[in-house]
Enzyme design. Structure first.
Site: not given
Length: 118
Positions: A9, A11-13, A16
């Site tokens: 995803n 948007a997910c740290s 990432k």
């Protein structure tokens, strides 16, 4: 050919972080943006079959889960989890890393590197 598949995803740290760890360990990764291309029920059941975590852990019990009026006790079996995630893919925990016949949820972050290493 990829060494690992990462259900990601953007948007997910934490997600990432998993991509960064793959780069740091020179692991060839196939990145699947599961919100753009959600897994179907059969793929989810196959994933759950490889998962080293309990099936219930694949479900995010976040504010969206609560807004939907869901009860965590209803989503403990592979079938119930797969059915829920087909209907609400954003409730899937992330990242998920798949390597061969094994899969883990990449939370906490320190689980990722040992899973990627040979």
């Amino acid at each position: 050919m990829a060494d690992v598949t990462i259900l990601h995803n953007t948007a997910c740290s934490t997600s990432k972080h998993a991509l960064a760890e793959a780069d740091n360990t020179a692991t060839a990764a196939e990145v699947v943006h599961y919100l753009k291309t959600p897994l179907d029920r059969a793929a989810l059941l196959a994933l759950i079959g490889k998962l080293e975590d309990p099936p219930a852990d694949l479900v995010r019990k976040d504010p969206h889960f609560a807004q939907l009026g869901l009860d965590a006790d209803d989503f403990v079996t592979p079938e119930a989890v797969a059915d829920l995630l087909v209907e609400h893919p954003r409730l899937m925990q992330r990242p998920v890393l798949i390597k061969g016949e094994r899969a883990i949820i990449g939370r906490p972050k320190d689980r990722v590197r040992p899973f990627l290493e040979p």
